[in-house]
Design an enzyme around this catalytic site. Sequence first.
Site, PDB file in Angstrom:
ATOM      1  N   ASP A 148       3.632 -17.889  17.187  1.00  0.00           N
ATOM      2  CA  ASP A 148       3.179 -17.322  15.922  1.00  0.00           C
ATOM      3  C   ASP A 148       3.047 -18.403  14.840  1.00  0.00           C
ATOM      4  O   ASP A 148       3.814 -19.362  14.788  1.00  0.00           O
ATOM      5  CB  ASP A 148       4.192 -16.267  15.464  1.00  0.00           C
ATOM      6  CG  ASP A 148       3.802 -15.602  14.170  1.00  0.00           C
ATOM      7  OD1 ASP A 148       2.759 -14.924  14.152  1.00  0.00           O
ATOM      8  OD2 ASP A 148       4.532 -15.773  13.173  1.00  0.00           O
ATOM      9  N   GLU A 170      -1.315 -19.048  18.064  1.00  0.00           N
ATOM     10  CA  GLU A 170      -2.003 -18.327  17.001  1.00  0.00           C
ATOM     11  C   GLU A 170      -2.259 -19.361  15.894  1.00  0.00           C
ATOM     12  O   GLU A 170      -1.419 -19.579  15.039  1.00  0.00           O
ATOM     13  CB  GLU A 170      -1.171 -17.157  16.477  1.00  0.00           C
ATOM     14  CG  GLU A 170      -1.935 -16.305  15.483  1.00  0.00           C
ATOM     15  CD  GLU A 170      -1.105 -15.827  14.308  1.00  0.00           C
ATOM     16  OE1 GLU A 170      -1.617 -15.007  13.524  1.00  0.00           O
ATOM     17  OE2 GLU A 170       0.034 -16.280  14.142  1.00  0.00           O
TER      18      GLU A 170
END
Length: 852
Positions: free
Chosen positions: A521, A574
Amino acid sequence: MTPSPPSSGSHPKKTAEEQPPAKKTTKATAEKTTAKATAKKAAAKKATAKKAAAVKKTAAKKAVAKQGAVRNAATGKTAAGRKATTATGAAKTTGAADPVKAAEAVRQDDTQEPVPEPGPLPLAYSPAVDAGDRERLLHGTHHAPHSVLGAHPVPGGVAFRAFRPYALGVTVVAGNLRAELHDDGDGFFSGLLPLTEIPRYRLLVAYEGTVQDTEDAYRFLPTLGELDLHLIGEGRHEQLWMALGAEPVTHQDVTGTRFTVWAPNARGVRVTGGFNFWDGTGHPMRSLGSSGVWELFVPGIGEGELYKFEITRPDGSRTLRADPMARRTQVPPETASIVTASHYEWGDADWLAHRGDTPPHRAPLSVYEVHLASWRPGLTYRQLAEQLPAYVRDLGFTHVELMPVAEHPFGGSWGYQVTGFYAPTARLGTPDDFRYLVDALHRAGIGILMDWVPAHFPRDDWALAEFDGRPLYEHADPLRSAHPDWGTLEFDFGRREVRNFLVANAVYWCEEFHIDGLRVDAVASMLYLDYSREPGQWVPNEHGGRENLDAVAFLQEMNATVYRRAPGVVTVAEESTAWDGVTRATHQKGPGGFGGLGFGLKWNMGWMHDSLAYMSHEPVHRKYHHNEMTFSMVYAYSENYVLPISHDEVVHGKRSLVSKMPGDWWQQRANHRAYLGFMWAHPGKQLLFMGQEFAQGAEWSEAHGPDWWLLDPAYGAGADHRGVRDLVRDLNTVYRDTPALWQCDTEPAGFRWIVGDASEDNVVAFVRYDAEGVPLLAVSHFSPVVRDDYRLGVPEDVPAWHEVLNTDAARYGGGEVVNPDPVKPEPQPWHGRRASIRLTLPPLATVWLRPA
């Protein structure tokens, strides 16, 4: 050990001449001293003979002396005549009338191992803890409690010291010897026994109404070896969870739990929990040198015990902290760590053996993203294992991506503010329950990705923030530590121990829980020093640039380590910017001078934003935004991409996927279906968030999850939602059976435009090829009209094309405008090709054709 004050008796290092005279010197002792001074062999033999004679003459005197020594040892008093105290606590449990009798209870139990014979006591010695050590132990600032507490050889025998707050008495039990220690006040107990070596012993600790029979935690050697400490110090311990945290072990033939924690700035650390009524005073930990690691083996406690670390900070204040390495936690909002060990027996050996047979970027990979707590609210890990694998397998997805997994205090964060990096969230069960879910998915042929959040952590005062009183896991510079968007703290990626904590964590999930991939993330927030910061709020790197060199090095090390240790695992970034080389190998430098970050795949955020923007326009306006559907092919092979329609796109006012579409309900569903067909045909892997597979109209909420009732046959529009779900099933089925759609995802040779500029028609058409050159033709039509006999140029070496998927089929809820018969090319050049076909294009639909 700190030297004893003069009142405690003679100093152990003083010579015989410096010591005060004894009460009486025997003839044998004088002759022995003379023999040593002459150092002649004959004189030594003569002295020995005289000594033997002297012993016989003074037997009565020695018996009296021995009795006095035992009394002193049992009561902890010196020969100077400290007052005797009444026997209490454990001594009473032996039935002895006083401490002297307790100490002299020899061979009362023949089953006990023998105790070394008492030796002569040369001079009086006080075993009590001296004032300095006592003060540090009471205030939780002692670095070496094992050097004071426990049993230690001293002049005159063995000194036993115990620190047991609230105890009424402490008795040493060594084989057939029992001796009650002297109560020195404030929970300290001590005694001197006339032993020649330290025996194996236990403690009887008397409290009001009960007596505990226990091992002494301060008689054990450290549980960590030099190699562990060296690797921790170097930041290279790839299985850090095996060295730090709480581990049930058998140590020196005794079962208990090893507690270890990294807190280099602490003045002292104590372990506290249910086993000591949350008062850690009596359980100080020892510092293991310059490593910053504190350690204590606590015998007799095991799995299920709650615990935390009580840390004395540099300013003398105390803080109670959960274990950063805890592998199990209480259910939030409770915050204690729990001692645990895995007993799970895996059944996925075959899956692990073959998951790396084909590199992920050359294999079919379609991902169903699941928020575990709300997919079917109320289900545990084991209950999910009975339902989720069957559902995902029925829909044909190859993988699931699970969120959240690691423990987090606030459910509304969806797991993106982690406090328990090594603990699966306890909301749904135990760590072994989570293993059961992973195993069930593997046995169903489904891989597991998990969201992993190494960028930042929350400021909770019981977790990582200023863990030992100073910035430790976060950067010491406030400009580098505070995350400007989320009110969290960023990790100090330049500190080797912090980097080790995170790299080992990535390995931990793959090795201990058989996770097949990590979706990392917020990578962009890690890579840039000026991320969401204004001028003056950040400091350039050593080269004057904005790149966070520490974060780059961390990500490279993490990826290299995971791929080396866990074959078949994939890491997914990401990353929302155009950073060069996210999925390039770490040893290959790009134009900017950086090696690649080493990820296996990267989320294509540009494709997602552009394509959703296009779909949100009314069809009549789409011709002005046609490039939003085609621009992704300009950079499609710059990285290995995943096409994500994730949870982030269906919350916070963004609306669900079907609700982003314009028009009435029929048009919204048709747009939705056409978009999914375009997505599955586009180069890159697919990711779809739960609920979007059946066109849920409402935004997702973690409080109640997907609207499963929309699929109920009793619901009037249920067939519409079931039709979209049927389409997703067929998309996955055809996708997996068609190598052209995934085998050359990262190779330009696997894609050819048929027409990319038909903006007036709202048409996009291209051919995908597999490694053998076998094609699949994909045509997307984003206008709400039927186009009959629409001509498309095609490869001339295909004799006929057969429609294998049409999102307008009636079984999906469409109008059944299909091409039921094989379509044969005509020798009419079109779109730069020598052959062409005529198709009927359904309204708002995607059509796939492959060679008949």
